[in-house]
Enzyme design. Structure first.
Site, short mmCIF file in Angstrom:
data_model
loop_
_atom_site.label_atom_id
_atom_site.label_comp_id
_atom_site.label_asym_id
_atom_site.label_seq_id
_atom_site.Cartn_x
_atom_site.Cartn_y
_atom_site.Cartn_z
N GLU A 16 28.18 48.26 42.96
CA GLU A 16 27.31 46.92 43.02
C GLU A 16 25.95 47.37 43.84
OE1 GLU A 16 27.40 43.87 41.61
OE2 GLU A 16 28.92 45.13 40.45
N SER A 55 72.19 -6.36 47.07
CA SER A 55 73.23 -6.62 48.15
C SER A 55 72.87 -5.53 49.43
CB SER A 55 74.58 -6.47 47.80
OG SER A 55 74.96 -7.72 47.12
#
Length: 854
Positions: free
Chosen positions: A118, A496
């Site tokens: 690069e 319950s």
């Protein structure tokens, strides 16, 4: 004027100086000087104009340019990670998948590869490379008019400026100038090392990987420092075009580009030519990388943690803040819980749903011919399990089916359905050639099982009793099909399983477990509650009433102590946010969630000290600093070196330890020989729990615990509907609870429930058998005292909420001539009251109260 020579002139000649002269002589080089002056003036004016123009353009382009000072304290967006309790990576949260690597930790070969590809002059230029710009410009001019993409000449510094500050990839002169200006400013602000660090951590390298750390993991499934020259060069090849050099799709192009980078590295003498040639001989074979998480079955857990993080820190910090979140998840127990819940839902669906037929169909011609190609184009249901396969029926008569295995290549398989499954399918919609169904191949060629996605849903949570750490949580059948978490988001009626809190409120008022209440018909206005078995026992101890989930005793107990203490306790425990002061609420006519009920039961098991479920143990920022821990429980050093760390508990005591101990002892018998027998089958540890079933069998629950773990299971339909007659919590949810707790307790030491000081454990005869209960000082085992007229509440039909109830039982059995029962449990004749139905003939496993809440 007369001169000395007698000419009378001053020496000037009036006529030509010599014969033939046409006039006076001009100065030499006048034209040259004029041209030179004109040229200089034009140059000065042009230069000045150009300078003014350039300055104006500079002002225009530089105006509004972002500042570079913020990059001094650069912190890249980094994914957050969730870890399970055993430090496995459970999931990753990221907008951009990035693993930050500081400059000092970046291997030299990786830096060299990117510089070679690069920006070879990175360490010598001042932000821009004029020669590279000139080369690119000449090339672009020569290629003008073709489809050739303009050649870039951006340095790494310019790329950082574009990525970090401009955020634009538009190809224009203006953008390139701005990029260059910012690059030069960057070089004046940051060191070369800082610029390169930003670049290597920010750049996108394909496959969802941002930065070199994530790319090394994505393409080679290894950390950055383990890459060789060839692998480093491949990463350096990617910035030019991550898509075109994707090794999964364009391996040849990727290899050529990698080898070019290796040649550049050799030219720069960062590797030798021999090393470059050796690296170029390596095949480019990317490793298969699977992004971590979620841990199988933990999707709801991870999503709940994500929601909590977003609520606490916002989505930006959660997804890009680099948080390390250590959770309480037990990976093994989570998988056990997921499997247990799914097994239970499949059992119920197979027993009640029947075979609902194929989910798709392919042409018979394809089924008898190229069925593999046709099957490959069928979309699988989102809710199917990993071990299931999509299959096509090839022969309904023999049960022959075909399915596909693998991805590359895809391999067709055939097999025969199990005989029992073919019989089950015939009782439903049957099957035809070309039907597309779900199957599960059995191990060792044992045939093929038919599967179908159940319609019933469920949820489960397991919580540490002492700390509130959530060890496992399952929010339903399939997270892929529905992200709705039924463990934390579904408000359902507990039936319950709410009763223990009514009894706990009574214990807080000094009522003994051996206290008797009348189990006989009662009516409040239009509400005529009944017991599940539709029988009546007469005077019954609270111990027996809770063990067998007797509704009429629970209602009379709630009327005795008043509904306000019950509602206050439920809200203190976090079981319900609000609660109506009506008697049906005592039977579970309230709404709660699996997680809230787990917390309330954990509080009972924890001796009455409030337990708040937590999914997160601690949160660390990107620098490893702890930024959050749950409140309530902390660890501190002991007084002596041998003492070890001591737990400091600052959570409130919401009920007394003595009352909690009484309820624990009563609920142990629920599992031992009451409605929860199926839940306790085969577990030889101290456990306690309670079944729960809501009105019309819409919800089935089992909530239970050991001295250190509580698990709550719920089964029902998302849109409430009946699970079927007699499908109670003990029948459906109990076996799932049993499967989870057996696995959870297998690796834990045996513990007994703690008995607080002053509490007496006593064995006594309840009138229906021997029982062990906990008694407070002053309470006498087996004795029932006269409690008087009750709580003083003037109960009316309005107090019962009867007007809000569904149609009540109008044909409820009554007991004409049944003697009135006094508060001490004796009849008006002075003899002990006996159950109306012998214990041996009573139905077991039920916990439903007809006409009210079951």
């Amino acid at each position: 004027m007369t001169l000395a020579d007698g000419s009378g002139r001053d020496g000037r000649i009036d006529g030509p100086s010599r014969p033939g002269a046409g006039g006076p002589r001009r100065p030499r080089y006048r034209m040259v000087r004029w041209l030179a002056g004109s040229t200089l003036a034009v140059l000065l004016l042009g230069g000045g104009g150009a300078a003014l123009l350039a300055w104006g353009e500079y002002e225009r382009l530089s105006e509004g340019l972002p500042t570079v000072d913020g990059l001094r304290t650069y912190q890249p967006p980094v994914m957050s990670r969730l870890y399970s309790g055993d430090d496995q990576v459970m999931a990753e949260l990221a907008a951009e998948r990035r693993i930050f690597v500081p400059y000092s930790a970046i291997p030299e070969r990786v830096r060299d590869a990117f510089l070679a590809a690069e920006d070879q002059k990175f360490f010598t230029h001042g932000g821009v490379d004029p020669m590279a710009i000139l080369r690119a410009g000449l090339t672009d001019m020569m290629m003008h008019g073709t489809k050739h993409r303009p050649i870039g000449a951006s340095t790494i510094t310019q790329q950082v400026a574009r990525i970090m500050l401009l955020g634009s990839n538009a190809v224009s002169i203006d953008r390139k100038i701005k990029e260059a200006l910012l690059a030069m400013r960057l070089e004046q602000t940051l060191s070369k090392e800082q610029i390169l660090e930003i670049y290597l951590n920010e750049i996108y390298l394909g496959e969802g990987a941002y930065g070199i750390g994530a790319a090394a993991q994505t393409y080679f499934n290894k950390p950055l420092d383990q890459l060789d020259n060839a692998e480093a060069a491949f990463l350096g090849a990617l910035p030019k075009s991550p898509t075109n050099y994707n090794p999964h799709r364009f391996v040849q192009a990727a290899t050529i580009r990698r080898n070019w980078v290796l040649d550049r590295m050799a030219d720069l003498k960062v590797i030798t030519p021999e090393e470059a040639r050796a690296a170029q001989q390596e095949p480019l074979v990317p490793a298969n990388f699977t992004r971590p998480g979620p841990v199988p079955g933990s999707e709801w857990f991870a999503e709940e943690v994500r929601r909590e993080l977003i609520e606490r820190y916002g989505i930006g910090t959660t997804m890009e803040g680099g948080l390390s979140v250590h959770t309480s998840l037990d990976s093994h127990l989570q998988q056990v819980a997921t499997t247990a819940l799914r097994d239970g839902l499949l059992r119920y669906d197979r027993a009640h749903g029947g075979w609902r037929g194929a989910f798709a169909h392919i042409d018979a011609a394809d089924a008898s011919g190229d069925w593999a190609n046709a099957l490959a184009h069928v979309t699988a249901p989102a809710a199917m399990l990993e071990q299931w396969r999509v299959a096509v029926v090839l022969s309904p008569a023999t049960g022959r089916v075909g399915w596909l295995e693998g991805r590359d290549p895809v391999i067709p398989h055939t097999g025969d359905l199990l005989a029992r499954d073919r019989a089950w399918m015939r009782t439903g919609k049957g099957m035809q050639e070309g039907d597309v169904i779900l199957i599960e191949p059995q191990a060792d060629g044992g045939g093929v099982a038919v599967q179908q996605v159940p319609r019933v849903e469920g949820a489960l949570a397991t919580v540490d009793v002492h700390t509130g750490r959530v060890m496992a949580m399952v929010g339903g059948w399939s997270f892929r099909e529905s992200q709705f978490n039924r463990a934390t988001q579904a408000a359902r009626q507990p039936g319950s399983s709410f009763k223990p809190f009514v009894y706990l409120a009574a214990m807080e008022q000094g009522i003994s477990p051996s206290q008797k209440f009348d189990d006989s018909p009662v009516s409040y206005g239009e509400w005529h509650p009944n017991n599940y078995e539709k029988d009546f026992w007469g005077p019954t101890t609270l111990h027996d009433a809770l063990r067998e989930s007797r509704n009429l005793v629970t209602i009379r107990l709630a009327a005795q102590i008043g509904m306000k203490p019950v509602a206050d306790l439920a809200q203190k425990l976090g079981l319900a946010h609000s609660m109506p002061l009506v008697l049906p609420a005592a039977l579970g006519a309230v709404e709660t969630t699996v997680m809230r009920e787990a917390a309330a039961y954990a509080t009972i098991a924890n001796g009455g000290r409030l337990v708040t479920p937590t999914l997160i143990d601690d949160i660390k920022d990107r620098n490893g600093n702890v930024v959050w821990r749950p409140d309530g429980v902390t660890w501190k050093a002991g007084g002596m070196a041998a003492d070890g760390p001591q737990m400091e508990d600052t959570r409130p005591q919401v009920v007394s330890a003595t009352s909690a101990s009484q309820i624990v002892a009563m609920m142990q018998d629920v599992v031992r020989r009451g409605t929860g027998v199926r839940a306790g089958a085969g577990i030889d540890r101290p456990i306690a729990g309670k079944t729960g079933t809501s009105q019309d069998f819409n919800d089935a629950w089992f909530a239970g615990f050991s001295p250190d773990l509580v698990t709550v299971v719920w089964i029902g339909f998302d849109t409430p509907q009946s699970l079927g007659k007699n499908e109670t919590g003990g029948v459906i949810a109990g076996p799932i609870w049993n499967q989870v707790m057996k696995a959870a307790l297998a690796s834990r030491p045996r513990l007994d429930f703690r008995v607080p000081d002053g509490v007496q454990l006593a064995r006594y005869d309840t009138g229906m058998g021997m029982a062990i209960d906990a008694f407070k000082p002053g309470q006498v085992p087996g004795v029932s005292v006269d409690l008087g007229a009750g709580s003083g509440m003037a109960l009316t039909a309005a107090d019962t909420g009867a007007e809000n109830m569904p149609d009540s039982e109008t044909d409820m059995a009554t007991m004409p001539g049944s003697p009135a029962v006094a508060g001490d449990g004796s009849t008006s004749a002075g003899h002990p009251a006996a159950p109306s139905v012998p214990a041996a003939s009573r139905p077991s496993g039920g916990d439903i109260g007809m006409g009210g809440l079951y």
